[in-house]
Design an enzyme around this catalytic site. Structure first.
Site, PDB file in Angstrom:
ATOM      1  N   TYR A 158       0.840  -1.208   0.000  1.00 63.12           N
ATOM      2  CA  TYR A 158       0.000   0.000   0.000  1.00 63.12           C
ATOM      3  C   TYR A 158       0.870   1.251   0.000  1.00 63.12           C
ATOM      4  CZ  TYR A 158      -3.529   3.402   1.394  1.00 63.12           C
ATOM      5  OH  TYR A 158      -4.362   4.503   1.444  1.00 63.12           O
ATOM      6  N   LYS A 162       1.002   4.168  -2.961  1.00 61.52           N
ATOM      7  CA  LYS A 162       0.662   5.571  -2.745  1.00 61.52           C
ATOM      8  C   LYS A 162       1.872   6.479  -2.974  1.00 61.52           C
ATOM      9  CE  LYS A 162      -3.701   5.202  -1.888  1.00 61.52           C
ATOM     10  NZ  LYS A 162      -4.702   5.806  -2.809  1.00 61.52           N
TER      11      LYS A 162
END
Length: 259
Positions: A158, A162
């Site tokens: 994750y 990002k």
């Protein structure tokens, strides 16, 4: 000065819940014709139904991790609603867990939506609609892409995805600025998300405020979806007409005090 999107066409990914839903509502309430994109056809249809009294909203089913399906959906939106002026990208998947337990399949799943899907949606909107007429793009990143976070809040996949969103935001701003296309990002801290079709969004801008924490400057670690949506719509408006390649952090000041 009031933000007015009358006559503008806006596309919002991840519009079925949370930040994306709040962005779609805020844009529709500001006069935009909004294409709401979500992964599940039934869910995005129900989400659009919830906003029918806010303005012009139209549901489109698309899983942006399937990059090969993006061009046709963008083309359909243009044919049905008109040329696209605004793109807000809130679609994303989140996983938590120890990096030692991360599998290649899980890594690929997260990257496919958060990084690849975000880029190719942005690419197609510019290629098909904005390259000769300009526009505004806002990508929802995360504080996880800017600093390390202890599991289970986030994960290596994750955080990497990002971080990629922040990088492609700056790269796109650099490449497309001469075309009149502005590209910015928001990096929220924690944000309370409310699903549509299961439970209603909180009433008004933000609803009930999340829990208070004395060590955070504003007293809150968690944002509400509408706080993120308000900033996103501002960055896509003419009020920020000379702003591009920037990342707005919204975390109640938690990061400046080392939290």
């Amino acid at each position: 000065m009031k933000i007015d999107f009358t006559g503008k066409v806006a596309v919002v990914t991840g519009a079925g819940s949370g930040i994306g839903f709040a962005c779609a509502e805020t844009l529709a309430s500001s006069g935009a014709v909004v294409a709401m994109i979500g992964r599940g056809e039934e869910k995005i249809r129900k989400a659009a139904e919830m906003l029918k009294d806010k303005g012009q909203v139209h549901p489109y089913a698309l899983d942006i991790s399937s990059a090969e399906e993006i061009p046709a959906v963008v083309e359909r939106i243009r044919a049905e609603l008109g040329e696209i002026d605004v793109l807000i990208q809130a679609a994303g998947v989140m996983t938590g867990g120890d990096a030692l337990e991360l599998t290649p399949a899980e890594w690929d799943r997260v990257q496919a939506t958060n990084a690849k899907g975000t880029f190719f949606m942005m690419q197609q909107v510019v290629k098909q609609s904005m390259k000769d007429r300009g526009g505004a793009i806002l990508n929802i990143a995360s504080m996880a892409g800017m600093r390390g976070m202890v599991p289970p809040m986030c994960s290596a996949s994750y955080s990497a995805s990002k971080g990629a969103v922040l990088a492609i935001t700056m790269q796109a701003a650099s490449e497309w600025g001469h075309r009149g296309v502005r590209v910015n990002a928001i990096a929220p801290g924690g944000t309370a998300s409310f699903g549509t079709g299961v439970s209603a969004m909180p009433e008004g801008p933000g609803g009930n405020p999340p829990p208070v924490h004395n060590f955070v400057p504003t007293g809150r670690v968690m944002n509400t979806p509408y706080e993120i949506a308000s900033a996103a719509v501002f960055l896509c408006s003419e009020l920020s007409g000379n702003t591009t390649g920037q990342v707005m952090v919204i975390d109640g000041g938690a990061s400046i005090v080392g939290y």
